[in-house]
Design an enzyme around this catalytic site. Structure first.
Site, PDB file in Angstrom:
ATOM      1  N   ASP A 192      -9.226   1.390  -5.188  1.00 51.78           N
ATOM      2  CA  ASP A 192      -9.137   0.019  -4.672  1.00 51.78           C
ATOM      3  C   ASP A 192      -7.721  -0.203  -4.167  1.00 51.78           C
ATOM      4  O   ASP A 192      -6.752   0.237  -4.798  1.00 51.78           O
ATOM      5  CB  ASP A 192      -9.448  -0.983  -5.778  1.00 51.78           C
ATOM      6  CG  ASP A 192      -9.581  -2.380  -5.199  1.00 51.78           C
ATOM      7  OD1 ASP A 192     -10.708  -2.763  -4.841  1.00 51.78           O
ATOM      8  OD2 ASP A 192      -8.559  -3.082  -5.082  1.00 51.78           O
ATOM      9  N   ARG A 474      -5.424 -11.379   0.506  1.00 54.30           N
ATOM     10  CA  ARG A 474      -5.793 -11.099   1.906  1.00 54.30           C
ATOM     11  C   ARG A 474      -6.403 -12.331   2.546  1.00 54.30           C
ATOM     12  O   ARG A 474      -7.150 -13.062   1.902  1.00 54.30           O
ATOM     13  CB  ARG A 474      -6.825  -9.966   1.963  1.00 54.30           C
ATOM     14  CG  ARG A 474      -6.205  -8.665   1.552  1.00 54.30           C
ATOM     15  CD  ARG A 474      -6.849  -7.459   2.158  1.00 54.30           C
ATOM     16  NE  ARG A 474      -5.893  -6.369   1.993  1.00 54.30           N
ATOM     17  CZ  ARG A 474      -6.218  -5.115   1.730  1.00 54.30           C
ATOM     18  NH1 ARG A 474      -7.491  -4.777   1.643  1.00 54.30           N
ATOM     19  NH2 ARG A 474      -5.281  -4.210   1.594  1.00 54.30           N
TER      20      ARG A 474
END
Ligand code: SF4
Length: 780
Positions: A192, A474
């Site tokens: 990840d 993000r």
């Protein structure tokens, strides 16, 4: 029973350990376990020290902290070529972590290796597949129902192969890692991109693709381009509304989304001590947004405090003994140096659509007005792996409490995602969760939820222009709700809370007033909250499954009729002959990222099913012949059709094929499906002007031939209707080019040279059919 003793007693039960007392662990200074869950896996600071000393002698210069940790994990420190930004290092990571979306293919590949157990401590975390819809418990129940077969597979595969399994509801992978597995000096890889979160505890924690995780779990040295080191010197100290998030938002503004590529960002300087351990984790977490390999902080008393509070005082004591190796040498050299005075740093908010568009909170309102970004905030979202610590929740609750005292609630919708079950249970116990609910918040499941687009948003229609503010990392277009018109801004959780109360981007809590229910104006005070709970953490529900000692009778659940999971068949071995008359599946024009090769979005659910996900093969790549995506000529029928269908046709008829690519083929995320799919559908080689390195290695691992034109102009000699023969494979050797004969339909031929970057080991992978096949051969 006190919560911490409860945790220990659960661990004893899970591990089958009798007479396992905290005190006895605390006394074992020489041999300290890496985590409570693996009492027989020890921290090897002795080895780290030995390797650092070897490298230091060779390089004869002061070392940065990241160099110490990275070089301290070299497979061959005496002989490894070390040049920052140039050479490739062979490393031995300490552990592996996988989230549920990426763990599926990683575990399927590991199963296919035939190895009985993983070689290093590894864990799976169920967090990505939980959709945010109604709130914590309901969403969790729904996710367990929808994803039952995937969870079942991961649980049974974990039990079989020795991998710890964190059930859905346990929390977000990076919080669990910070609470249980990260420690100063660890080298951890995770499937990840926000694995760098562990840098907040002084570890080098790097996000990788599943194929890399498989290598490490199989005990194969892992390759990393020797990182450059960007130093960020922090002076002054954090105070008021300024938070750790503002450090990384500022750094992102300076370095931009590409500025950290190929480098480790190393924080240092006197300002570090003013940041909590979880705050340092926030900063490292979001280093992914500047493309950094990872980020790291030096070991200090804030980490010691966190380790002690999370039941790992023994690790802190050991780290104290080896402290010299857990901080940078004085006089070490950084490839780039940035200085930030924390005392002068102001609260920031970045966005929309990119995390490096930095604005001071004081200015974002006027910029938004000028740019036409909606000022009204529809939703404020706090939590995620980036900002869901006890301190974050406490600071947000401190803001909310002030609004409540004046009779106010949030004007915007407000959601809270606790990072872990431990955080959820502790903020419930300590009253923070109730304050956040009272101000209008909904506490979601301990999972990724809205952060990864798993947000079943009801308040707007797709295409409706709107603004949201989050404490996530993000904010690319559509990231949270798949709506390209959602303007997402990232900031600290306390600023999100203040903005959600005010309901507008024009509010600056440092200077602006709110109006209370009584009509009186008031100003929010800068939030103040404990860094860690005064009592012990409440571990909450038991969500961990430890692999059994004897897993010989354990079955791995994969239904042969499943649409989401499929066991992998080994790829065929090289037949010892040159590759003759390869058909060209597609000659790609221009950019071809791993997203073009294996699209994400709706395809995510097939990540554990190679045949189903292969239906997205190269559907985003542009065909040079007609300028279209997903439309290629079938050389047999002469009809144009989708790329995956054409590849399947060739496979069915025994026609081997090749892809021709342009520059930097396979850039983007290190998705191993982009290499597995062409191999699964009968591809044998990918010939390009150049490759993105990670994709090139992934192709080699799956037994494909990534080759480059010795003369890039030869790209123009090949036409989609040609056939190619690749010669020289019998004498395949490092550095020795291969020959390619281009056979044009009119009967003429041309010969060109193809370069490659295969080393001896990788050539063995090719001969065996894949790196996994080679691993199996070696076992025999
Ligand atoms: S919370 Fe968001 S950034 Fe963090 S692991 Fe989940 S999806 Fe990734």
């Amino acid at each position: 029973m006190a919560p911490y003793s409860l945790l220990v007693s659960r661990l004893q039960k899970a591990l089958g350990v009798r007479q396992y007392h905290v005190a006895s662990v605390l006394c074992q200074r020489a041999k300290v376990a890496m985590s409570h869950f693996e009492p027989n896996e020890y921290i090897r600071y002795d080895l780290l020290e030995k390797n650092i000393n070897i490298v230091r002698k060779r390089l004869n210069r002061p070392l940065t902290l990241s160099e110490k940790i990275v070089y301290g994990h070299l497979d061959d420190p005496a002989n490894q070529e070390i040049e920052r930004g140039k050479t490739y290092l062979r490393l031995r990571p300490d552990r592996v972590a996988m989230q549920d979306a990426t763990a599926q293919m990683a575990m399927l590949q590991f199963i296919s290796s035939g190895l009985p157990k993983v070689a290093v401590p590894s864990t799976i975390h169920c967090d990505h597949l939980i959709e945010a819809q109604l709130g914590g418990e309901k969403d969790l129940r729904r996710a367990k129902d929808i994803n039952q077969e995937v969870y079942n597979f991961l649980a049974t595969a974990g039990a079989k192969y020795g991998v710890g399994f964190w059930r859905p509801g346990s929390g977000i992978i990076h919080q669990i890692i910070l609470e249980n597995y990260a420690y100063p000096g660890v080298l951890l890889i995770g499937t990840d991109s926000h694995t760098p979160n562990g840098g907040g505890l002084g570890g080098i924690c790097i996000g990788v693709g599943g194929a890399d995780a498989v290598d490490v779990m199989a005990g194969i040295p892992w390759e990393l381009k020797c990182p450059k080191v960007i130093g960020v010197k922090l002076t002054g100290s954090l105070s008021g509304w300024t938070s750790p998030k503002d450090v990384i938002l500022k750094v992102a503004g300076i370095l931009t989304v590409k500025g950290g590529t190929g480098a480790i960002v190393e924080y240092h300087g006197p300002g570090v001590d003013s940041i909590s351990c979880t705050g340092m984790a926030t900063i490292c977490n979001m280093g992914a947004e500047i493309g950094a390999t990872t980020s790291v902080f030096p070991y200090n008393h804030r980490m010691k405090k966190y380790l002690s509070k999370t039941g790992r005082a023994d690790i802190a004591n050991l780290a104290d003994e080896f402290k010299d190796h857990l901080v940078p040498d004085s006089g070490c050299h950084y490839d780039q140096l940035i200085e930030i005075n924390l005392s002068e740093l102001k609260p920031h908010i970045n966005g929309p659509f990119t995390p490096d568009l930095a604005h001071p909170v004081a200015e974002v309102g006027s910029v938004a007005e000028k740019e036409g970004w909606p000022l009204d905030i529809r939703v404020g979202l706090i939590g995620s792996c980036t900002n869901s610590s006890y301190e974050d929740m406490g600071r947000s609750a401190a803001v909310a409490k002030q609004a409540l005292a004046h009779g106010l609630k949030c004007k915007s919708q407000f959601t809270i995602t606790p990072g872990s079950e431990q955080i959820r249970a502790t903020i419930e116990r300590d009253g923070y969760a109730q304050i956040l609910r009272d101000v209008g918040g909904i506490v979601l499941a301990n999972a990724c939820g809205p952060c990864i687009g798993q947000w079943d948003r009801k308040d707007i229609k797709k295409g409706e222009k709107n603004t949201i503010v989050t404490s996530y990392n993000r904010n690319f277009t559509g990231r949270n709700d798949a709506n390209p018109e959602t303007h997402a801004f990232v900031t600290s959780p306390e600023i999100v809370t203040a903005l959600a109360i005010a309901g507008t981007l024009k509010f600056n809590p440092e200077t602006d007033f709110l109006t209370g229910k009584d009509g009186k104006k008031f100003k929010l005070e800068a939030p103040d909250a404990d860094e860690l709970p005064r009592a012990e953490f409440d571990p909450g529900q038991d969500t961990y499954q430890h692999p059994p000692k004897d897993s010989s009778g354990q079955q791995v659940d994969v239904s042969p009729t499943s649409q989401r999971l499929q066991l992998l068949e080994p790829f065929d071995k090289w037949d010892g002959r040159d590759l003759e008359d390869l058909q060209i599946l597609i000659k790609v024009k221009g950019k071809c990222t791993t997203d073009h090769i294996s699209a994400a979005g709706p395809w995510l659910k097939f990540r554990g099913h190679l045949d189903n996900i292969s239906n997205n093969l190269l559907i985003g790549a542009i065909n040079v012949e007609n300028g279209k995506a997903n439309s290629v000529r079938n050389a047999v029928t002469q009809e144009f059709g989708p790329v995956p269908d054409t590849a399947r046709y060739y496979k069915k008829h025994g026609i081997r094929w090749v892809v021709i690519g342009d520059e930097n083929y396979g850039e983007g995320s290190s998705r191993e499906h982009a290499a597995l799919e062409p191999r699964h559908l009968g591809g044998r080689a990918i010939i390009t002007k150049s490759f993105a390195r990670i994709h090139e290695t992934n192709l080699k691992k799956q037994g494909l031939l990534p080759l480059t034109f010795a003369d890039p102009a030869d790209y123009n000699k090949i036409h989609p209707v040609d056939k190619l023969t690749i010669q020289g494979l019998k004498d395949f050797a490092p550095g020795k080019p291969l020959t390619c004969i281009i056979k044009h339909p009119n009967g003429t031929q041309e010969t060109i040279l193809l370069n490659h970057t295969f080393n001896e080991t990788q050539i063995e992978w090719f001969r065996a059919g894949s790196a996994l096949n080679r691993m199996k051969e070696l076992q025999k």
